[in-house]
Scaffold this motif. Structure first.
Motif, PDB file in Angstrom:
ATOM      1  N   LYS A 172      -1.623   7.815  21.821  1.00 26.92           N
ATOM      2  CA  LYS A 172      -1.594   6.418  21.376  1.00 26.92           C
ATOM      3  C   LYS A 172      -0.538   5.682  22.185  1.00 26.92           C
ATOM      4  O   LYS A 172       0.484   6.256  22.551  1.00 26.92           O
ATOM      5  CB  LYS A 172      -1.268   6.302  19.884  1.00 26.92           C
ATOM      6  CG  LYS A 172      -2.362   6.816  18.990  1.00 26.92           C
ATOM      7  CD  LYS A 172      -2.058   6.582  17.528  1.00 26.92           C
ATOM      8  CE  LYS A 172      -3.178   7.165  16.695  1.00 26.92           C
ATOM      9  NZ  LYS A 172      -2.936   7.036  15.272  1.00 26.92           N
ATOM     10  N   HIS A 214      -2.995  -0.673  10.527  1.00 24.24           N
ATOM     11  CA  HIS A 214      -2.174   0.538  10.448  1.00 24.24           C
ATOM     12  C   HIS A 214      -1.437   0.584   9.123  1.00 24.24           C
ATOM     13  O   HIS A 214      -0.983  -0.434   8.610  1.00 24.24           O
ATOM     14  CB  HIS A 214      -1.131   0.573  11.571  1.00 24.24           C
ATOM     15  CG  HIS A 214      -1.709   0.588  12.941  1.00 24.24           C
ATOM     16  ND1 HIS A 214      -2.434   1.645  13.440  1.00 24.24           N
ATOM     17  CD2 HIS A 214      -1.685  -0.334  13.926  1.00 24.24           C
ATOM     18  CE1 HIS A 214      -2.823   1.374  14.662  1.00 24.24           C
ATOM     19  NE2 HIS A 214      -2.380   0.167  14.984  1.00 24.24           N
ATOM     20  N   CYS A 265      -0.257  13.428  18.150  1.00 24.90           N
ATOM     21  CA  CYS A 265      -0.937  12.640  17.115  1.00 24.90           C
ATOM     22  C   CYS A 265      -1.823  13.572  16.306  1.00 24.90           C
ATOM     23  O   CYS A 265      -2.508  14.421  16.856  1.00 24.90           O
ATOM     24  CB  CYS A 265      -1.796  11.549  17.745  1.00 24.90           C
ATOM     25  SG  CYS A 265      -0.896  10.436  18.841  1.00 24.90           S
TER      26      CYS A 265
END
Length: 177
Positions: free
Chosen positions: A31, A117, A176
């Motif tokens: 990311k 998010h 991640c």
């Protein structure tokens, strides 16, 4: 016989375990974000708008604000404008930890609570403020960023030492889940 069963189990399980392991590649983050942090210092006349305040004053050691601690709750935006809608808050503290240079320990969480998010990214490390480019560690996270790790690169884009500064943060996450 048990020895052979153990070896057989290992030979069958080992490739499966390796196939499930997360691989970190330093060349390619999983990311990548660019955000802007806006800090408005409390100066005695702007309590309604201030996002940062000194909570422990500096000591008499050195001339670089040694020992001063500032707490902050700064808005994070996706562009340079302070008036943009915040996508997160940077909540943490700055501890000025050098008697001879403008250096500090910076520790904070980017707290997200939006439709895009949810969760937090935790960042900490030495902030050598005299350097144009600074690097801090991403040491964990929650929610969408559970147990993440990576690097946050900082550039101070605007500075008025008595009222406001804006920092561009380039965050690359390499782990991640």
């Amino acid at each position: 016989m048990q020895k052979y069963i153990g070896i057989a189990f290992f030979l069958v399980a080992f490739p499966f375990i390796l196939s499930q392991a997360k691989r970190m590649t330093p060349d390619k983050p999983c990311k990548h974000f660019t955000f802007y942090m806006h800090n408005i210092f409390l100066n005695g006349t702007n309590a309604a708008n201030a996002t940062a305040a000194t909570i422990v004053g500096r000591t008499t050691l050195g001339d670089k604000f040694f020992g001063e601690i500032t707490a902050f709750d700064n808005p994070i935006t996706e562009d340079q404008s302070l008036l943009s809608t915040p996508i997160a808050r940077a909540q943490g503290f700055i501890l000025n930890d050098s008697k001879t240079t403008f250096s500090s320990l910076l520790a904070y969480s980017l707290v997200f609570n939006s439709t895009e998010h949810k969760g937090s990214i935790n960042i900490m490390g030495a902030d050598q403020r005299n350097e144009q480019t600074r690097y801090l560690s991403v040491v964990g996270g929650t929610g969408d960023f559970f147990m993440t790790r990576g690097i946050a690169t900082f550039w101070t884009e605007y500075l008025d030492p008595h009222t406001y500064f804006r920092v561009r943060m380039d965050i690359k996450l390499y782990e991640c889940y």
